[in-house]
Design a protein around this motif. Structure first.
Motif, PDB file in Angstrom:
ATOM      1  N   GLU A 211      37.940  30.010  70.170  1.00 38.05           N
ATOM      2  CA  GLU A 211      37.642  28.716  69.921  1.00 38.05           C
ATOM      3  C   GLU A 211      36.711  28.358  68.494  1.00 38.05           C
ATOM      4  O   GLU A 211      35.813  28.762  68.411  1.00 38.05           O
ATOM      5  CB  GLU A 211      37.087  27.736  71.139  1.00 38.05           C
ATOM      6  N   SER A 212      37.334  27.331  67.711  1.00 37.63           N
ATOM      7  CA  SER A 212      36.536  27.259  66.373  1.00 37.63           C
ATOM      8  C   SER A 212      36.902  25.865  65.967  1.00 37.63           C
ATOM      9  O   SER A 212      37.404  25.217  66.332  1.00 37.63           O
ATOM     10  CB  SER A 212      37.262  28.172  65.345  1.00 37.63           C
ATOM     11  N   ASP A 213      35.649  25.496  65.200  1.00 38.91           N
ATOM     12  CA  ASP A 213      35.373  24.208  64.590  1.00 38.91           C
ATOM     13  C   ASP A 213      36.253  23.963  63.419  1.00 38.91           C
ATOM     14  O   ASP A 213      36.339  24.811  62.598  1.00 38.91           O
ATOM     15  CB  ASP A 213      33.829  23.702  64.456  1.00 38.91           C
TER      16      ASP A 213
ATOM     17  N   ILE B 118      34.702  17.617  70.582  1.00 35.43           N
ATOM     18  CA  ILE B 118      35.066  18.872  71.032  1.00 35.43           C
ATOM     19  C   ILE B 118      35.164  18.964  72.581  1.00 35.43           C
ATOM     20  O   ILE B 118      34.208  18.452  73.077  1.00 35.43           O
ATOM     21  CB  ILE B 118      34.025  19.873  70.362  1.00 35.43           C
TER      22      ILE B 118
ATOM     23  N   LEU C 107      44.652  21.043  69.551  1.00 37.83           N
ATOM     24  CA  LEU C 107      43.260  20.341  70.049  1.00 37.83           C
ATOM     25  C   LEU C 107      42.602  19.763  68.652  1.00 37.83           C
ATOM     26  O   LEU C 107      41.619  19.471  68.837  1.00 37.83           O
ATOM     27  CB  LEU C 107      42.321  21.505  70.374  1.00 37.83           C
TER      28      LEU C 107
ATOM     29  N   ARG D 239      28.977  29.651  65.903  1.00 41.64           N
ATOM     30  CA  ARG D 239      30.353  29.170  66.381  1.00 41.64           C
ATOM     31  C   ARG D 239      31.323  29.461  65.136  1.00 41.64           C
ATOM     32  O   ARG D 239      30.892  28.978  64.060  1.00 41.64           O
ATOM     33  CB  ARG D 239      30.215  27.680  67.070  1.00 41.64           C
TER      34      ARG D 239
ATOM     35  N   LEU E 153      42.461  26.771  68.237  1.00 44.04           N
ATOM     36  CA  LEU E 153      42.118  28.181  69.006  1.00 44.04           C
ATOM     37  C   LEU E 153      43.043  29.183  68.184  1.00 44.04           C
ATOM     38  O   LEU E 153      44.280  28.795  67.639  1.00 44.04           O
ATOM     39  CB  LEU E 153      43.004  27.924  70.578  1.00 44.04           C
TER      40      LEU E 153
ATOM     41  N   THR F  80      38.931  20.907  66.903  1.00 46.83           N
ATOM     42  CA  THR F  80      39.022  22.442  67.508  1.00 46.83           C
ATOM     43  C   THR F  80      40.419  22.794  67.468  1.00 46.83           C
ATOM     44  O   THR F  80      41.182  22.246  67.365  1.00 46.83           O
ATOM     45  CB  THR F  80      38.572  22.295  69.170  1.00 46.83           C
TER      46      THR F  80
END
Length: 235
Positions: free
Chosen positions: A217-219, A160, A154, A22, A230, A228
């Motif tokens: 989507e990324s952490d 998440i 987000l 991810r 985007l 999160t």
């Protein structure tokens, strides 16, 4: 006068590794940052500056602002009074921000958002170029400027994938039952401390022009929580 500019924007570029790892970025470390840390381990995000420039329209100075709408375009532009706190160092005092600045922001939202009967602010940030001293203090409410195209609504302390209604219950437990009995909106308010803004102006796009299938989507790991982010994908 309004002045449009041509700019080549930075977008997240898809990497084959994202199929099994991810996308992530570690923004703030919990505890003391180690010396000689491998910078490559703090993120696997790869950005690409677009090959062709895009036109960024300067809304300032226009005789009449276009009729942007939150529900239709995803943003709205309004002229408001300058804040009472006009020096950047004043925002290092959270008490001043909570007692003076945030109530002004609440009043702006009540005035300009149709049907806004109540406004509750659960998070705030100041964005500026950090001094060496400010970097050492690691103030979580003080951040540098974002340099890539992104959607940051987000980024919260919630787990998440937490839906909006659950986020309200988490941040405003006492008021949540009352709030969720009607319509709620999550709004990000950007307000300059002083002006005119000469560098790092904020740029937004019409939400109707965005292809949601191209979002990645990324952490975003900051301290002891993960949020999160985007990113529109470069293609």
């Amino acid at each position: 006068m309004a002045r449009d500019v041509q700019a080549r924007l930075a977008y997240l570029q898809w990497q084959p590794s994202y199929t099994h790892t991810r996308p992530y970025r570690i923004g703030v470390f919990a505890g003391r940052r180690k010396r000689n840390i491998d910078r490559d381990k703090t993120t696997n995000l790869v950005f690409h500056v677009a090959d062709h420039p895009e036109t960024i329209r300067d809304i300032r100075g226009l005789s009449e602002a276009p009729a942007f709408d939150l529900d239709t375009n995803g943003f709205v532009y309004k002229r408001c009074l300058a804040p009472t706190l006009t020096k950047s160092y004043e925002y290092s005092d959270p008490q001043k921000v909570n007692d003076i600045f945030l109530p002004e922001c609440e009043a702006i939202l009540k005035e300009h958002v149709n049907g806004a009967g109540e406004v509750m602010i659960f998070d705030w940030k100041i964005r500026k170029k950090k001094s060496a001293k400010e970097k050492r203090t690691r103030n979580p409410n003080l951040q540098g400027f974002a340099r890539q195209v992104h959607i940051d609504t987000l980024l919260t302390r919630d787990e998440i994938g937490t839906p909006l209604m659950e986020r309200i219950r988490n941040h405003l437990p006492e008021e949540s039952q009352h709030l969720l009995s009607g319509r709620v909106q999550l709004i990000i308010l950007w307000r300059p401390i002083s002006g005119p803004i000469e560098d790092h102006p904020i740029a937004v796009c019409d939400g109707r022009t965005l292809d949601a299938s191209k979002l990645i989507e990324s952490d975003m790991i900051r301290g002891n929580y993960t949020g999160t982010m985007l990113y529109p994908q470069y293609h």
